[in-house]
Scaffold this motif. Structure first.
Motif, short mmCIF file in Angstrom:
data_model
loop_
_atom_site.label_atom_id
_atom_site.label_comp_id
_atom_site.label_asym_id
_atom_site.label_seq_id
_atom_site.Cartn_x
_atom_site.Cartn_y
_atom_site.Cartn_z
N HIS A 145 -20.51 -1.03 29.46
CA HIS A 145 -20.82 -0.17 30.61
C HIS A 145 -20.05 -0.65 31.86
O HIS A 145 -19.45 0.15 32.58
CB HIS A 145 -22.33 -0.19 30.84
CG HIS A 145 -22.79 0.59 32.04
ND1 HIS A 145 -23.29 1.87 31.94
CD2 HIS A 145 -22.82 0.28 33.36
CE1 HIS A 145 -23.61 2.31 33.15
NE2 HIS A 145 -23.33 1.36 34.03
N HIS A 149 -16.84 1.13 34.07
CA HIS A 149 -16.70 1.40 35.52
C HIS A 149 -15.29 1.03 36.00
O HIS A 149 -14.70 1.72 36.82
CB HIS A 149 -17.72 0.59 36.33
CG HIS A 149 -19.10 1.20 36.37
ND1 HIS A 149 -19.33 2.50 36.75
CD2 HIS A 149 -20.32 0.65 36.12
CE1 HIS A 149 -20.64 2.74 36.71
NE2 HIS A 149 -21.27 1.64 36.33
N TYR A 204 -23.17 3.84 42.41
CA TYR A 204 -22.36 4.81 41.69
C TYR A 204 -23.18 6.10 41.62
O TYR A 204 -24.41 6.08 41.69
CB TYR A 204 -22.11 4.33 40.26
CG TYR A 204 -21.32 3.05 40.16
CD1 TYR A 204 -19.99 2.99 40.53
CD2 TYR A 204 -21.91 1.89 39.66
CE1 TYR A 204 -19.26 1.81 40.42
CE2 TYR A 204 -21.19 0.71 39.54
CZ TYR A 204 -19.87 0.68 39.92
OH TYR A 204 -19.16 -0.48 39.81
N GLU A 209 -22.47 7.08 36.27
CA GLU A 209 -23.29 6.34 35.31
C GLU A 209 -23.22 6.95 33.92
O GLU A 209 -23.11 6.24 32.92
CB GLU A 209 -24.75 6.30 35.79
CG GLU A 209 -24.97 5.32 36.92
CD GLU A 209 -24.42 3.94 36.60
OE1 GLU A 209 -24.99 3.24 35.74
OE2 GLU A 209 -23.39 3.56 37.18
N HIS A 255 -26.73 1.03 39.78
CA HIS A 255 -26.61 1.82 38.55
C HIS A 255 -27.85 2.70 38.40
O HIS A 255 -28.83 2.29 37.79
CB HIS A 255 -26.52 0.93 37.30
CG HIS A 255 -25.42 -0.08 37.32
ND1 HIS A 255 -24.11 0.23 37.00
CD2 HIS A 255 -25.43 -1.39 37.59
CE1 HIS A 255 -23.38 -0.87 37.08
NE2 HIS A 255 -24.14 -1.86 37.44
ZN LIG Z 1 -23.29 1.45 36.12
#
Ligand SMILES: [Zn+2]
Length: 451
Positions: A145, A149, A204, A209, A255
């Motif tokens: 994850h 980003h 974000y 996400e 997040h």
């Molecule tokens: Zn994130």
């Protein structure tokens, strides 16, 4: 911050507000050219507006990441855990769309539940979140994850939307006619101000996400991990957000989490990645590599309790929780720093100083304890020692103008106006406005260095 801060610091009469400010004074000052331009999204191939070139992503990362890691009490002094986290993550980054970015990974001593990345791939995961997970597939999901980003250039895009500029704290000086118009970018505006590392970590969008989850899932499965790891991770986070909301505030600020993310990961695992249903979660490997950390679980929980108490100004309660943590782990760096801050907030400066010096010995190269030692020495009127610690701090973590300000305060207390003026000028060059800048300007004026 009132203009009398400098006076109060060296008279040892700091208020609680002064302390809260001092303790958060790790923000660095940078010059961020905000440039709008187009780039090709490395993942989708579409044209996207990005605010930062790759060189700028790397520069911002190098400038800010070390400060944020230090704020989180540095990397854990557990080589096995750091190399385990790095190994799992590096395998995914190598299979990502930007495999040549300068990624680096560490487990951090911070107790809160979080993981984050800077735009060029300096990634940290806290011991708080490592204690929430229980298999390698979940760790791979988390790292996938964060790597996503970086690959989708989410920070660079936010900069393109003016996010970085809007996050500059109040008191910003905009020098529109700056020297550097040669780069071929127009318009080019340099904004000098204080941008904490947290500005780069600020939230974000939900769209970001979703993209990071999906892309993270792709990377982790390419790396041979079970897609159930991503399902498990999102499930843990949804559950935690219901049970212990406070612990995850920072995580969710950066997040955004939702049950919808969990549901869509479940759907992807059962659909797109159905053929990987029997891939193992590698629970044993995770347990082996996190064994030393998991022995510290009660210590981390005591510190979490103490931090919550500190945040709600229950200093006695915080003190008791940190003391309990230190009984179980007397040389735990985060525990020693936290107790030092708690003692400072209680105005027990000598005790604070003693915990800070223990923290210095527990983790000699780590910057936060150097900064704290500078501050406790100031409160104890040990000015030469304070200067030494702020110099150590600046060598370890260059780029925090507050060090110059405090050196100015120390020299001023030692009646060395020449050197004090130099430091105040150095501070003003980095931070031209704000309450400390006013203190610096008023000193320079009253000593005749400035008209
Ligand atoms: Zn994130």
């Amino acid at each position: 911050m009132s203009r009398a801060l400098g006076d109060r610091v060296y008279r040892g009469e700091m208020t609680r507000r002064d302390f809260l400010w001092l303790l958060s004074a790790a923000s660095a000052s940078v010059v961020v050219p905000t440039i709008s331009g187009c780039a090709t999204h490395p993942v989708t191939g579409e044209t996207v507006v990005v605010g930062l070139s790759e060189q700028q992503e790397i520069a911002l990362d190098r400038q800010h990441a070390p400060h944020q890691f230090s704020k989180d009490y540095g990397a854990v002094q557990d080589d096995r855990l750091n190399s385990y986290v790095s190994g799992v993550a590096a395998n995914l980054a190598a299979r990502s769309h930007r495999p040549t970015m300068p990624y680096s990974y560490r487990a951090l001593n911070a107790n809160y539940v979080n993981a984050y990345t800077f735009p060029a791939g300096s990634i940290g995961v806290t011991r708080g979140i490592l204690l929430q997970m229980d298999n390698e597939a979940q760790l791979a999901a988390l790292m996938g994850h964060e790597i996503a980003h970086v690959n989708a250039r989410h920070t660079a895009q936010r900069a393109g939307q003016g996010m970085i500029a809007s996050l500059v704290v109040s008191g910003v000086a905009i020098a529109a006619s700056t020297s550097d118009r040669t780069a071929g970018y127009a318009p080019l505006v340099n904004i000098a101000g204080q941008i904490g590392a947290s500005a780069l970590l600020a939230s974000y969008s939900r769209e970001n996400e979703r993209e990071a989850d999906s892309l993270g899932m792709a990377y982790m499965t390419r790396g041979g991990h079970s897609p159930q790891g991503m399902v498990g991770l999102t499930q843990i986070l949804v559950q935690q957000s219901k049970e212990k909301p406070g612990l995850l505030d920072t995580m969710f600020a950066s997040h955004p989490m939702s049950a919808e993310r969990y549901a869509s990961m479940q759907a992807e695992a059962a659909g797109k990645y159905a053929s990987m249903a029997s891939v193992p979660l590698n629970r044993e490997r995770y347990m082996d590599n996190t064994a030393a950390l998991r022995r510290l679980r009660p210590v981390v929980e005591d510190q979490q309790r103490g931090e919550r108490a500190m945040a709600s100004k229950k200093l006695d309660e915080a003190d008791a929780a940190f003391a309990s943590a230190l009984r179980a782990a007397p040389s735990d760096y985060a525990g020693l720093c936290l107790m030092a801050k708690c003692k400072m907030a209680q105005k027990r400066y000598s005790e604070a100083h003693s915990y800070v010096m223990q923290a210095r010995r527990a983790y000699p190269g780590e910057g936060q304890a150097m900064q704290l030692a500078g501050i406790t020495n100031l409160t104890l009127k040990q000015h030469p020692a304070a200067l030494q610690e702020f110099s150590n701090y600046e060598r370890a973590l260059p780029g925090d103008p507050n060090a110059a300000f405090f050196k100015g305060v120390a020299y001023e207390a030692m009646q060395d106006r020449g050197r004090a003026a130099q430091e105040y000028r150095r501070y003003l060059a980095a931070v031209p406005q704000g309450s400390q800048a006013k203190v610096a300007v008023s000193r320079l004026q009253s000593w005749g260095y400035l008209k």
